[in-house]
Design an enzyme around this catalytic site. Structure first.
Site, PDB file in Angstrom:
ATOM      1  N   HIS A  97      -6.362   4.449  10.437  1.00  0.00           N
ATOM      2  CA  HIS A  97      -6.903   5.074   9.231  1.00  0.00           C
ATOM      3  C   HIS A  97      -5.828   5.758   8.405  1.00  0.00           C
ATOM      4  CE1 HIS A  97     -10.872   5.104  11.575  1.00  0.00           C
ATOM      5  NE2 HIS A  97     -10.780   4.048  10.815  1.00  0.00           N
TER       6      HIS A  97
ATOM      7  N   CYS B 269       0.826  -1.217   0.000  1.00  0.00           N
ATOM      8  CA  CYS B 269       0.000   0.000   0.000  1.00  0.00           C
ATOM      9  C   CYS B 269       0.860   1.266   0.000  1.00  0.00           C
ATOM     10  CB  CYS B 269      -0.944  -0.018   1.191  1.00  0.00           C
ATOM     11  SG  CYS B 269      -0.168  -0.439   2.761  1.00  0.00           S
TER      12      CYS B 269
HETATM   13  N1  LIG Z   1      -4.462  -4.735   4.823  1.00  0.00           N
HETATM   14  C1  LIG Z   1      -3.767  -3.838   4.146  1.00  0.00           C
HETATM   15  O1  LIG Z   1      -3.772  -2.670   4.484  1.00  0.00           O
HETATM   16  C2  LIG Z   1      -2.969  -4.248   2.930  1.00  0.00           C
HETATM   17  C3  LIG Z   1      -2.598  -3.246   2.039  1.00  0.00           C
HETATM   18  C4  LIG Z   1      -1.910  -3.603   0.859  1.00  0.00           C
HETATM   19  C5  LIG Z   1      -1.569  -4.928   0.632  1.00  0.00           C
HETATM   20  N2  LIG Z   1      -1.912  -5.880   1.542  1.00  0.00           N
HETATM   21  C6  LIG Z   1      -1.548  -7.283   1.229  1.00  0.00           C
HETATM   22  O2  LIG Z   1      -2.728  -7.927   0.747  1.00  0.00           O
HETATM   23  C7  LIG Z   1      -2.683  -9.327   1.098  1.00  0.00           C
HETATM   24  C8  LIG Z   1      -3.923  -9.669   1.909  1.00  0.00           C
HETATM   25  O3  LIG Z   1      -3.903  -8.892   3.110  1.00  0.00           O
HETATM   26  P1  LIG Z   1      -5.243  -8.593   3.924  1.00  0.00           P
HETATM   27  O4  LIG Z   1      -4.942  -7.461   4.823  1.00  0.00           O
HETATM   28  O5  LIG Z   1      -6.397  -8.492   2.981  1.00  0.00           O
HETATM   29  O6  LIG Z   1      -5.356  -9.925   4.802  1.00  0.00           O
HETATM   30  P2  LIG Z   1      -6.651 -10.484   5.564  1.00  0.00           P
HETATM   31  O7  LIG Z   1      -6.147 -11.317   6.673  1.00  0.00           O
HETATM   32  O8  LIG Z   1      -7.625  -9.395   5.844  1.00  0.00           O
HETATM   33  O9  LIG Z   1      -7.321 -11.428   4.455  1.00  0.00           O
HETATM   34  C9  LIG Z   1      -6.764 -12.624   4.010  1.00  0.00           C
HETATM   35  C10 LIG Z   1      -7.899 -13.578   3.666  1.00  0.00           C
HETATM   36  O10 LIG Z   1      -7.354 -14.726   3.046  1.00  0.00           O
HETATM   37  C11 LIG Z   1      -8.029 -15.864   3.554  1.00  0.00           C
HETATM   38  N3  LIG Z   1      -7.188 -17.038   3.352  1.00  0.00           N
HETATM   39  C12 LIG Z   1      -6.138 -17.490   4.095  1.00  0.00           C
HETATM   40  N4  LIG Z   1      -5.609 -18.601   3.551  1.00  0.00           N
HETATM   41  C13 LIG Z   1      -6.325 -18.849   2.423  1.00  0.00           C
HETATM   42  C14 LIG Z   1      -6.267 -19.849   1.421  1.00  0.00           C
HETATM   43  N5  LIG Z   1      -5.367 -20.843   1.465  1.00  0.00           N
HETATM   44  N6  LIG Z   1      -7.163 -19.798   0.400  1.00  0.00           N
HETATM   45  C15 LIG Z   1      -8.097 -18.815   0.326  1.00  0.00           C
HETATM   46  N7  LIG Z   1      -8.206 -17.829   1.256  1.00  0.00           N
HETATM   47  C16 LIG Z   1      -7.326 -17.855   2.287  1.00  0.00           C
HETATM   48  C17 LIG Z   1      -8.282 -15.520   5.028  1.00  0.00           C
HETATM   49  O11 LIG Z   1      -9.322 -16.322   5.573  1.00  0.00           O
HETATM   50  C18 LIG Z   1      -8.671 -14.038   4.908  1.00  0.00           C
HETATM   51  O12 LIG Z   1     -10.054 -13.850   4.699  1.00  0.00           O
HETATM   52  C19 LIG Z   1      -1.351  -9.536   1.829  1.00  0.00           C
HETATM   53  O13 LIG Z   1      -0.368  -9.894   0.870  1.00  0.00           O
HETATM   54  C20 LIG Z   1      -1.052  -8.136   2.372  1.00  0.00           C
HETATM   55  O14 LIG Z   1       0.322  -7.943   2.617  1.00  0.00           O
HETATM   56  C21 LIG Z   1      -2.631  -5.566   2.678  1.00  0.00           C
END
Ligand SMILES: NC(=O)c1ccc[n+]([C@@H]2O[C@H](COP(=O)([O-])OP(=O)(O)OC[C@H]3O[C@@H](n4cnc5c(N)ncnc54)[C@H](O)[C@@H]3O)[C@@H](O)[C@H]2O)c1
Length: 340
Positions: free
Chosen positions: A218, A142
């Protein structure tokens, strides 16, 4: 119509699904997750606008007990789509990649995966052409996404040689109780990965930076000190930022005092969940320091990578080979730049 599946329906996955649903040249075939999480329960309560697939078929009973309709398994979803957007917890995407490779599908991973998961480390504005036709793309995180938007904006117009950044990073997303609440600031080892990532995507720029964790949810704030090939004045920087459809110029004088004002404004706009796709730059933060230019940007971490992920679909599926036409399509469907 390019057929898209979203794997992992968490913070990013929910927003990717909404983003794809808004692209008139893409079809969201479905979303997949492992368990009936709160996001999945909310999906059911909203009347299942998206079809749900099970990543762990053995967990089917838990979904049945809650009367959550299931359309099939993750493996079936993968077979039905042209491209997968993997938004699973960091590190899981690398394991899921085997399944995507088995069916020779394209996949786009998020920032938590290692760079080695993909053929290209991708940013819609900074290196769109590198993603053309590739099988596996990885998005920047992000902070890096927003940082690169602003640096690329100045770089293309004026040329940038060097940047130094300070990141005040939100410690967790709302509801992430497992991360704990720390009423403290925590300093990371320098250089921060965002500066290193910027150099990977834009190798002609020398970058370094420091990251400090702070207990807010936020948004992050990044301050950037950039050295142009020629001197960039405040007026030049402002003009560049104002022309960019993913950068919103805001003013302290108008009441945008910090990250919380922007979050509240997004809620007042009626944006789902208070999401913002755009980064904001404070007009009064833009300041010249000798020959360098300095400014502060707000990164709405939960939604900022969605537009660049849509760009990634356009690049890997070769829906559009021209960078500016591709990002313009994404911007049009997501309503970016409408504030101008
Ligand atoms: N949260 C942020 O602010 C943000 C910002 C940019 C990038 N990211 C990146 O985005 C990605 C996801 O992060 P997030 O914050 O959405 O995480 P999160 O924990 O909110 O969501 C991850 C989801 O994946 C599911 N999951 C886990 N194992 C799985 C599998 N084997 N098959 C299918 N679903 C599965 C979980 O149940 C969960 O609902 C990561 O790579 C993170 O680094 C996050």
């Amino acid at each position: 119509m390019v057929k898209v599946g979203v794997v992992g329906y968490g913070v990013i996955g929910q927003r990717l699904a909404d983003g794809v649903a808004r692209q008139k040249d893409m079809e969201l075939v479905g979303v997949a997750d492992v368990a009936p999480t709160l996001a999945i329960r909310a999906l059911k309560e909203k009347g299942m606008p998206y079809n749900l697939y099970l990543a762990v078929p053995d967990n089917a009973k838990a979904f049945e007990e809650l009367n959550i309709p299931v359309s099939g398994t993750l493996e079936e979803l993968v077979q039905k789509v042209d491209v997968i957007l993997d938004a699973t917890s960091a590190g899981v995407g690398a394991k899921n990649k085997e399944l995507y490779a088995k069916y020779n599908k394209k996949a786009i991973f998020q920032g938590g995966e290692k760079n080695s998961v993909a053929d290209v480390f991708f940013h819609g504005y900074a290196n769109y052409e590198k993603g053309l036709g590739k099988q596996f793309l990885k998005l920047t995180s992000c902070n890096t996404t927003g940082l690169i938007r602003s640096v690329d904006c100045l770089d293309r117009l004026y040329g940038i040689e060097k940047v130094a950044i300070t990141i005040v990073r939100r410690v967790a997303d709302p509801g992430d109780y497992h991360r704990g609440l720390t009423n403290a600031l925590q300093v990371d080892k320098a250089p921060s990965h965002q500066a290193v990532d910027l150099m990977t995507i834009m190798p002609h720029i020398e970058a370094t930076g420091i990251l400090i964790h702070t207990p807010v949810t936020h948004g992050h704030i990044i301050t950037v000190v950039a050295k142009g090939k020629k001197k960039i004045t405040k007026e030049m920087a402002l003009e560049a930022f104002k022309t960019h459809d993913r950068i919103r110029v805001v003013r302290l004088a108008d009441g945008f005092l910090g990250n919380a004002s922007l979050f509240r404004y997004a809620r007042d706009l009626g944006n789902p969940r208070g999401d913002m796709y755009e980064i904001a730059v404070w007009e009064e933060s833009i300041v010249e320091s000798g020959d360098d230019i300095m400014y502060a940007i707000n990164i709405p971490q939960e939604a900022v990578t969605i537009p660049e992920t849509m760009d990634a679909v356009r690049a890997c599926m070769e829906m559009e080979t021209d960078r500016l036409k591709a990002v313009a399509e994404t911007n049009k469907y997501l309503g970016l730049g409408k504030w101008k």
